[in-house]
Design an enzyme around this catalytic site. Structure first.
Site, PDB file in Angstrom:
ATOM      1  N   SER A  31       0.818  -1.209   0.000  1.00  0.00           N
ATOM      2  CA  SER A  31       0.000   0.000   0.000  1.00  0.00           C
ATOM      3  C   SER A  31       0.858   1.269   0.000  1.00  0.00           C
ATOM      4  CB  SER A  31      -0.913   0.014   1.229  1.00  0.00           C
ATOM      5  OG  SER A  31      -1.695  -1.161   1.268  1.00  0.00           O
TER       6      SER A  31
HETATM    7  N1  SAM Z   1      -0.353  -4.797   4.182  1.00  0.00           N
HETATM    8  C1  SAM Z   1       0.283  -5.136   2.951  1.00  0.00           C
HETATM    9  C2  SAM Z   1       1.643  -4.564   2.792  1.00  0.00           C
HETATM   10  O1  SAM Z   1       2.089  -3.767   3.618  1.00  0.00           O
HETATM   11  O2  SAM Z   1       2.308  -4.963   1.832  1.00  0.00           O
HETATM   12  C3  SAM Z   1      -0.560  -4.807   1.757  1.00  0.00           C
HETATM   13  C4  SAM Z   1      -1.478  -5.878   1.475  1.00  0.00           C
HETATM   14  S1  SAM Z   1      -2.278  -5.958  -0.068  1.00  0.00           S
HETATM   15  C5  SAM Z   1      -2.954  -4.369  -0.329  1.00  0.00           C
HETATM   16  C6  SAM Z   1      -3.651  -6.975   0.435  1.00  0.00           C
HETATM   17  C7  SAM Z   1      -3.293  -8.393   0.773  1.00  0.00           C
HETATM   18  O3  SAM Z   1      -4.450  -9.058   1.274  1.00  0.00           O
HETATM   19  C8  SAM Z   1      -2.830  -9.213  -0.434  1.00  0.00           C
HETATM   20  O4  SAM Z   1      -1.566  -9.728  -0.178  1.00  0.00           O
HETATM   21  C9  SAM Z   1      -3.873 -10.317  -0.540  1.00  0.00           C
HETATM   22  O5  SAM Z   1      -3.367 -11.536  -1.000  1.00  0.00           O
HETATM   23  C10 SAM Z   1      -4.367 -10.409   0.881  1.00  0.00           C
HETATM   24  N2  SAM Z   1      -5.685 -11.020   1.060  1.00  0.00           N
HETATM   25  C11 SAM Z   1      -6.808 -10.877   0.317  1.00  0.00           C
HETATM   26  N3  SAM Z   1      -7.820 -11.597   0.848  1.00  0.00           N
HETATM   27  C12 SAM Z   1      -7.326 -12.220   1.954  1.00  0.00           C
HETATM   28  C13 SAM Z   1      -7.878 -13.089   2.933  1.00  0.00           C
HETATM   29  N4  SAM Z   1      -9.149 -13.493   2.917  1.00  0.00           N
HETATM   30  N5  SAM Z   1      -7.080 -13.518   3.931  1.00  0.00           N
HETATM   31  C14 SAM Z   1      -5.766 -13.130   3.990  1.00  0.00           C
HETATM   32  N6  SAM Z   1      -5.197 -12.303   3.083  1.00  0.00           N
HETATM   33  C15 SAM Z   1      -5.966 -11.849   2.086  1.00  0.00           C
END
Ligand code: SAM
Length: 214
Positions: free
Chosen positions: A62
């Protein structure tokens, strides 16, 4: 070659403090954590820029301001137990690990979870644990949490996450459609659940039982 320390300082001043992030502990953590270590080597020169970056599996790290805003909204003072849904690169996890007592983080893509874990270990973070799975279900075994942060957009607030909030706990979650969401702060107070809209954001999908279907 970018001077990463200077780029980090500049990021904190121009992208965070100048836009109203005022929590000194959050600013200090963002000054300290080497964001460039959480992105692919080919993109490192852009790691302190004012936008998200790809991290593989069609996911993103993000934008720094959004990380700061969500973290500040958790209102951490140190020692809290925090749950993160969507480990992604592990960068937000590291920021939380600087500010809370213990961090539990869930990622649905095993490859991302593994890489994030490796970098966090390498940087010496010992107060965070990453699990692969559907974070929309929360982490029942270690609930309740003082803070829960969802770093992916969902059509509705996952009920298990509300249920796993401690009294006084805060949940930060983007809720909306696939093109845009509102960032909500959900607080568990003695009088009941209080919701505050913190403004518009755009996140990748939360995919799971209480999020979007695959
Ligand atoms: N916080 C992260 C960073 O600092 O890099 C950014 C994360 S990214 C915007 C969102 C993440 O949520 C992705 O890696 C995606 O695979 C994960 N995601 C989506 N649905 C999910 C779920 N049900 N459980 C766990 N992770 C999930």
């Amino acid at each position: 070659m970018v001077n990463f320390k200077k780029a980090r300082e500049r990021m904190v001043e121009t992208q965070l403090a100048a836009r109203g992030i005022g929590d000194a502990r959050v600013l200090e953590a963002m000054r300290k954590v080497p964001r460039h270590m959480f992105v692919d080597e080919a993109l490192r020169d852009q790691s302190y820029n004012d936008h998200p970056l790809p991290i593989g599996e069609q996911q993103t790290i993000s934008q720094p301001y959004i990380v700061a805003l969500m973290t500040e909204s958790l209102g951490l003072s140190g020692g809290e137990k925090v749950l993160e849904i969507g480990t992604g690169s592990g960068y937000q996890t590291a920021i939380l690990a600087e500010l809370a007592g213990r961090v539990f983080s869930i990622e649905r893509h095993p490859a991302l979870a593994q890489r994030a874990n490796q970098i966090l270990q390498q940087l010496g973070y010992q107060n965070c644990i990453i699990r692969v799975g559907d974070g929309s279900l929360g982490w029942r075994d270690d609930a309740p949490f003082d803070g829960i942060i969802v770093t992916a957009g969902t059509p509705a607030i996952p009920q298990p996450l509300v249920d796993q909030l401690a009294m006084g706990g805060r949940l930060i979650v983007p809720v909306g459609d696939k093109l845009g969401q509102d960032l909500y702060k959900v607080e568990r107070a003695p009088e009941g659940i209080r919701k505050t809209n913190l403004g518009g954001v755009r996140f990748v999908d939360l995919v799971g039982k209480w999020g979007w279907k695959e």
